[in-house]
Write a protein that holds these residues in place. Structure first.
Motif, PDB file in Angstrom:
ATOM      1  N   PHE A 298       0.837  -1.203   0.000  1.00 15.25           N
ATOM      2  CA  PHE A 298       0.000   0.000   0.000  1.00 15.25           C
ATOM      3  C   PHE A 298       0.870   1.250   0.000  1.00 15.25           C
ATOM      4  O   PHE A 298       0.655   2.171  -0.794  1.00 15.25           O
ATOM      5  CB  PHE A 298      -0.922  -0.029   1.238  1.00 15.25           C
ATOM      6  CG  PHE A 298      -1.821   1.158   1.375  1.00 15.25           C
ATOM      7  CD1 PHE A 298      -3.047   1.199   0.732  1.00 15.25           C
ATOM      8  CD2 PHE A 298      -1.464   2.235   2.179  1.00 15.25           C
ATOM      9  CE1 PHE A 298      -3.896   2.301   0.870  1.00 15.25           C
ATOM     10  CE2 PHE A 298      -2.301   3.332   2.329  1.00 15.25           C
ATOM     11  CZ  PHE A 298      -3.517   3.364   1.671  1.00 15.25           C
ATOM     12  N   VAL A 299       1.880   1.278   0.865  1.00 15.78           N
ATOM     13  CA  VAL A 299       2.783   2.438   0.932  1.00 15.78           C
ATOM     14  C   VAL A 299       3.581   2.549  -0.363  1.00 15.78           C
ATOM     15  O   VAL A 299       3.743   3.642  -0.908  1.00 15.78           O
ATOM     16  CB  VAL A 299       3.707   2.359   2.162  1.00 15.78           C
ATOM     17  CG1 VAL A 299       4.708   3.511   2.155  1.00 15.78           C
ATOM     18  CG2 VAL A 299       2.888   2.366   3.453  1.00 15.78           C
ATOM     19  N   GLN A 300       4.063   1.427  -0.885  1.00 18.33           N
ATOM     20  CA  GLN A 300       4.818   1.467  -2.132  1.00 18.33           C
ATOM     21  C   GLN A 300       3.956   1.991  -3.274  1.00 18.33           C
ATOM     22  O   GLN A 300       4.390   2.844  -4.054  1.00 18.33           O
ATOM     23  CB  GLN A 300       5.354   0.084  -2.482  1.00 18.33           C
ATOM     24  CG  GLN A 300       6.192   0.099  -3.752  1.00 18.33           C
ATOM     25  CD  GLN A 300       6.795  -1.265  -4.066  1.00 18.33           C
ATOM     26  OE1 GLN A 300       6.416  -2.277  -3.488  1.00 18.33           O
ATOM     27  NE2 GLN A 300       7.737  -1.280  -4.982  1.00 18.33           N
ATOM     28  N   LYS A 301       2.726   1.527  -3.366  1.00 17.44           N
ATOM     29  CA  LYS A 301       1.815   1.951  -4.440  1.00 17.44           C
ATOM     30  C   LYS A 301       1.523   3.448  -4.360  1.00 17.44           C
ATOM     31  O   LYS A 301       1.611   4.160  -5.360  1.00 17.44           O
ATOM     32  CB  LYS A 301       0.511   1.169  -4.348  1.00 17.44           C
ATOM     33  CG  LYS A 301      -0.558   1.629  -5.320  1.00 17.44           C
ATOM     34  CD  LYS A 301      -1.874   0.908  -5.079  1.00 17.44           C
ATOM     35  CE  LYS A 301      -2.968   1.542  -5.934  1.00 17.44           C
ATOM     36  NZ  LYS A 301      -4.287   1.009  -5.595  1.00 17.44           N
ATOM     37  N   HIS A 302       1.156   3.931  -3.183  1.00 14.40           N
ATOM     38  CA  HIS A 302       0.765   5.333  -3.032  1.00 14.40           C
ATOM     39  C   HIS A 302       1.965   6.259  -2.896  1.00 14.40           C
ATOM     40  O   HIS A 302       1.864   7.442  -3.226  1.00 14.40           O
ATOM     41  CB  HIS A 302      -0.180   5.495  -1.845  1.00 14.40           C
ATOM     42  CG  HIS A 302      -1.507   4.839  -2.078  1.00 14.40           C
ATOM     43  ND1 HIS A 302      -2.485   5.385  -2.871  1.00 14.40           N
ATOM     44  CD2 HIS A 302      -2.000   3.661  -1.634  1.00 14.40           C
ATOM     45  CE1 HIS A 302      -3.524   4.571  -2.908  1.00 14.40           C
ATOM     46  NE2 HIS A 302      -3.260   3.514  -2.162  1.00 14.40           N
TER      47      HIS A 302
END
Length: 172
Positions: free
Chosen positions: A16-20
């Motif tokens: 999630f952090v990598q995507k956003h």
């Protein structure tokens, strides 16, 4: 009565952090909030009072300690997680933000069991390879990578002071 919220795994939270790229740990703002993503529902009030607070804490700690996330106060002075893939972009445009917003915040555990925040000023936390990659990114490219929230007005502290030299002087 609402069904119990499912909890995101540590790997899902890291993704999630990598995507956003830029997320808030829990505060409200113009980017996604990891605490809410962990429990798959909006959180009203402090996440510490949420029924799944322990799970949120466990996932947040694992993400923060992964080495792929910078913890700072980038977005509106709130605890922000910036994925490693965006560090060069952040370094390229760091001067656009107040210094304390690009300072790394690390939580350490004291011998007494308390948690204390330790701050590492910018650019001391920046690895050499990130500094080198930042040099070849344009400002426009860096801002685009960080996301649309960067189009918000610069904080007043970064604006030049109003000039008083244009005031008309009284003639005697």
């Amino acid at each position: 009565m609402r069904p119990a919220a499912s909890v995101m795994t540590i790997d899902q939270a890291k993704s999630f952090v990598q995507k956003h790229g830029v997320v808030l740990a829990s505060g409200k703002g113009p980017v996604p909030r990891l605490a809410e993503a962990v429990v798959s529902e909006p959180i009203t009030g402090s996440w510490w009072s949420h029924p799944k607070a322990q799970e949120i804490f466990t996932v947040l700690q694992a993400v923060v300690e992964s080495g792929d996330v910078l913890v700072c106060r980038l977005v509106e002075g709130k605890v922000t997680l910036v994925h490693r893939r965006l560090w060069p972009a952040l370094v390229r445009v760091a001067e656009r933000f107040p210094k304390n917003h690009v300072t790394q915040v690390r939580q350490e555990h004291t011998a007494s069991g308390r948690h204390v925040n330790r701050e590492v000023p910018f650019p001391k936390w920046v690895p050499l390879e990130v500094r080198e990659r930042a040099k070849v990114i344009s400002e426009e490219e860096a801002l685009g990578a960080l996301g649309p929230w960067t189009a918000l007005p610069k904080p007043k502290s970064n604006r030049p002071a109003a000039s008083t030299s244009s005031r008309k002087r009284k003639s005697s």
